[in-house]
Structures are given as structure tokens and as C-alpha cells.
Design an enzyme around this catalytic site. Structure first.
Site, PDB file in Angstrom:
ATOM      1  N   LYS A  25      -4.954   6.116   4.210  1.00 27.03           N
ATOM      2  CA  LYS A  25      -5.242   5.896   5.640  1.00 27.03           C
ATOM      3  C   LYS A  25      -3.957   5.842   6.446  1.00 27.03           C
ATOM      4  CE  LYS A  25      -4.173   1.289   5.429  1.00 27.03           C
ATOM      5  NZ  LYS A  25      -3.226   0.511   6.244  1.00 27.03           N
ATOM      6  N   LYS A  50       0.818  -1.203   0.000  1.00 28.30           N
ATOM      7  CA  LYS A  50       0.000   0.000   0.000  1.00 28.30           C
ATOM      8  C   LYS A  50       0.855   1.257   0.000  1.00 28.30           C
ATOM      9  CE  LYS A  50      -3.209  -2.892   0.223  1.00 28.30           C
ATOM     10  NZ  LYS A  50      -3.707  -3.354  -1.094  1.00 28.30           N
ATOM     11  N   ALA A  94      -1.924  -8.702  10.560  1.00 25.14           N
ATOM     12  CA  ALA A  94      -1.403  -9.995  10.122  1.00 25.14           C
ATOM     13  C   ALA A  94      -1.522 -11.076  11.193  1.00 25.14           C
ATOM     14  CB  ALA A  94       0.051  -9.847   9.679  1.00 25.14           C
ATOM     15  N   ARG A 130       3.591   0.929  14.614  1.00 20.08           N
ATOM     16  CA  ARG A 130       4.800   1.754  14.579  1.00 20.08           C
ATOM     17  C   ARG A 130       4.517   3.213  14.253  1.00 20.08           C
ATOM     18  NH1 ARG A 130       7.745  -2.444  10.638  1.00 20.08           N
ATOM     19  NH2 ARG A 130       5.592  -2.443   9.905  1.00 20.08           N
ATOM     20  N   ASN A 131       3.589   3.467  13.328  1.00 24.44           N
ATOM     21  CA  ASN A 131       3.295   4.846  12.964  1.00 24.44           C
ATOM     22  C   ASN A 131       2.627   5.592  14.103  1.00 24.44           C
ATOM     23  OD1 ASN A 131       4.025   4.952   9.965  1.00 24.44           O
ATOM     24  ND2 ASN A 131       2.732   3.124  10.072  1.00 24.44           N
TER      25      ASN A 131
END
Length: 353
Positions: free
Chosen positions: A199, A108, A148, A271-272
């Protein structure tokens, strides 16, 4: 039974091997040059070291040198690399893909030309292929909220497979559908891929409130900052919808799994969001990047750098108005210029009226 060859052995690519192999398909994970230890582990122990799970019987792991042999004759070829490796993947797939194969991407993001023109990553891959071959490949992608690890342990997961041909989508979706992996299909390829890319931009902002509370020593207070986060989320969703329209997609896509659903799960953690939390604590983003999270892959920040930078030339060309995308513009100033965390509230929701 179908043969599925997957370029990339990361956690999402491997997680997708669970429903596909459980449907009796012949699944092959091909490691990139960065996945050698992962492939070694699966070959020796059956365990994916990052997922911490044993892959299913029917899943075979291969080093990159075996890619041509493995991809040959595959019904479906998946691109499972992250956005930072999309150009490398394009080069590889240009030499691996065969006419009639169905490509399924899980990568993405976007790229942008100097004039701000935004490109979806499957189209970046396509640009590496001979045009005649590209026309003989079926282009498809997986979008929607999917963590995941949850998928790998059979937690209910709802996604959308998007593409350009309904028969191809039906064929691919049926390879993956299980009683826990629920697959819808859509021909709004541009809309779903745009939602999946943008997103990530707003997931970074989802960490601000928690960081601000930690900075103030109020992380354990009764009253937190849901109001703040809800307004940021709502403006992000407004901008995601606008991006979908800008890229030629159906704006209704933003209201479902490919928009608000995907944005919700991405904003829940990761993480973001962690990087945004450091910024909320008052740490300049350059320090987060170079010290606190050095070497960590931040796909959301990468999306901000690409999409945010494109807004200026798009505005100069009159493609968008200067009042559009105030949150994305602000986030770009935070990651590219170390701007302080002073949210431009008055510009949100069309501006104060």
C-alpha cells in the site's frame, strides 16, 4: 500484567505504548542510536518531542545501551524501527531475543533478491537469528490503518494483529485492546504483511492530482480531480490484491483493514503523498529527493524502488506476466528514471477491451 520491550522510540512505537500501558502492562521504550534526543526528552520531561505528548505512567524510556537488560524476561518484544533500519534491527534482535518470546513488528516493507524474489521484513529479521532460536520465537505483526497521533490521543483505530499461532495472537491482542484501539486477529500473516508493504507504493501516486492542479493554478477551482485519483486508487488496489496472491496470502485480505483500509489512510496525506504532489507539479523526482525533500524518510518511495525493481526479473523468469502491475512499473520509472507523469491508463484494469 505483561512486560513489553519496544526497540525503537519513534512516533508509532510510542503511540502503541498508550493502549498497552493503559491496560496495566509494563512498557519499556528502547531508543535506537537515532533516538537519543527522544529518550532524553522522555526521561527528563515525560514528553515525546515528535508526538508532542506526555507518555503514560507505566512507560519507561531507555537508551540503547540498556537494551539487553530491558529485553531480558520480556513477554513481548516489539520492533518499532522504520524499514530503512530493518537490517540493523535484525542484528540487534539476534542478540537480544530469548526463546519463548513473542515478537511483534510494526515495520512495513519488503526486500528483494537479485532474481526478484520478494521477502517480507519480519522474514528479513528472522534471517539474522540462529535457526534454532528463530523456531522458538513467535512471529507476529500489526497491520491496518493507523496514524500514530490519532491513536495516541485515543481516536478510534481499527487494526489487525497477524501471526502464525492463534493463542499467541489472542494473548498479544488482549494486551493492547481498549475502548478506542480495536484489534482483530488473523493467521494470514503473509497476506496482511504484503498488503501493509505494497500500500505504501500507491500512496506516492495519491499526491499526483493535487500537484497537477497546483501546476495549472486550479487548486481552488470548483472542479478538482477526484475522477483521476479514484482510478489510480482502484488500480492500486487491484495490484495490491495481486501482490497478496503472489506472496501466498488470501486475496480477501485486500478488501479489509489490511488492504483497502490501510491504503486509504496512507493515501490521505503524509510525506509520500507530498512527494507525489511535487511530481504532479512537474518536478523530476530526483530533484524532489535531492533538494525539496532532502533527508526526509519516504517509505513509499523505498517500497517502489524495491518492489518496482523486482518486477523486471520476476517477469523475465515468467513468475508474472509483462502486462501485470502497470501502475507499479510506471511509478518505478518515475522514481528511478525521472519519467514524465504520463499515466498508462490503457494498461489499467486488465487493458482496454
Amino acid at each position: 500484567m505483561a512486560k513489553i520491550a519496544v526497540l525503537g522510540a519513534g512516533i508509532m512505537a510510542t503511540a502503541l505504548s498508550f493502549p498497552s500501558s493503559e491496560n496495566g502492562n509494563d512498557v519499556h521504550l528502547i531508543g535506537t542510536f537515532l533516538d537519543r534526543e527522544i529518550i532524553d526528552s522522555i526521561q527528563k520531561t515525560g514528553v515525546h518531542p515528535d508526538l508532542g505528548l506526555k507518555v503514560n505512567d507505566g512507560v519507561t524510556a531507555h537508551q540503547l545501551e540498556e537494551a539487553a537488560e530491558v529485553v531480558h524476561g520480556a513477554d513481548v518484544v516489539m520492533c518499532g524501527v522504520n524499514s530503512f533500519g530493518i537490517e540493523w534491527a535484525g542484528e540487534q534482535l539476534a542478540n537480544l531475543l530469548e526463546p519463548g518470546q513473542k515478537l511483534l513488528t510494526i515495520t512495513k516493507g519488503m526486500r528483494a533478491d537479485d532474481d526478484g524474489t520478494l521477502k517480507l521484513l519480519p522474514n528479513v529479521i528472522k534471517s539474522y537469528l540462529d535457526p534454532e532460536l528463530a523456531e522458538q520465537i513467535s512471529w507476529n505483526a500489526i497491520t491496518g490503518p493507523s496514524i500514530a497521533g490519532e491513536l495516541a490521543v485515543h481516536h478510534d483505530t481499527c487494526v489487525v494483529f497477524c501471526g502464525h499461532d492463534q493463542d499467541d495472537l489472542d494473548f498479544i491482542a488482549n494486551l493492547f485492546r481498549t475502548d478506542y484501539y480495536h484489534v482483530w486477529t488473523s493467521l494470514d500473516f503473509d497476506g496482511y504483511e504484503t498488503g501493509a508493504a505494497t500500500k505504501n507504493v500507491y500512496a506516492f501516486a495519491a499526491g499526483f492530482a493535487d500537484g497537477m492542479l497546483r501546476k495549472a493554478g486550479k487548486e481552488n477551482d470548483r472542479y478538482v480531480m477526484y475522477n483521476y485519483s479514484a482510478a489510480v486508487f482502484a488500480q492500486g488496489q487491484r495490484e495490491l490484491t495481486s501482490f497478496i496472491k503472489l506472496m501466498g496470502g488470501n486475496p480477501d485480505t485486500a478488501t479489509g483493514l489490511g488492504g483497502v483500509g490501510d491504503m486509504y489512510v496512507t493515501s490521505a496525506g503524509g510525506r509520500n503523498v507530498k512527494a507525489g504532489g511535487f511530481v504532479g507539479e512537474g518536478v523530476p523526482f530526483s530533484e524532489v529527493r535531492d533538494r525539496l525533500m532532502k533527508g526526509v524518510t519516504l517509505e513509499g518511495v523505498a517500497a517502489i524502488n524495491v518492489i518496482g525493481a523486482a518486477l523486471k526479473p520476476l517477469t523475465e523468469r515468467g513468475v508474472i506476466g509483462p502486462e501485470e502491475y502497470p501502475l507499479c512499473r510506471f511509478l518505478y520509472s518515475v522514481v528511478a528514471e525521472d519519467a514524465p507523469l504520463e499515466m498508462p491508463w490503457d494498461k489499467f484494469f486488465g487493458g482496454l477491451k
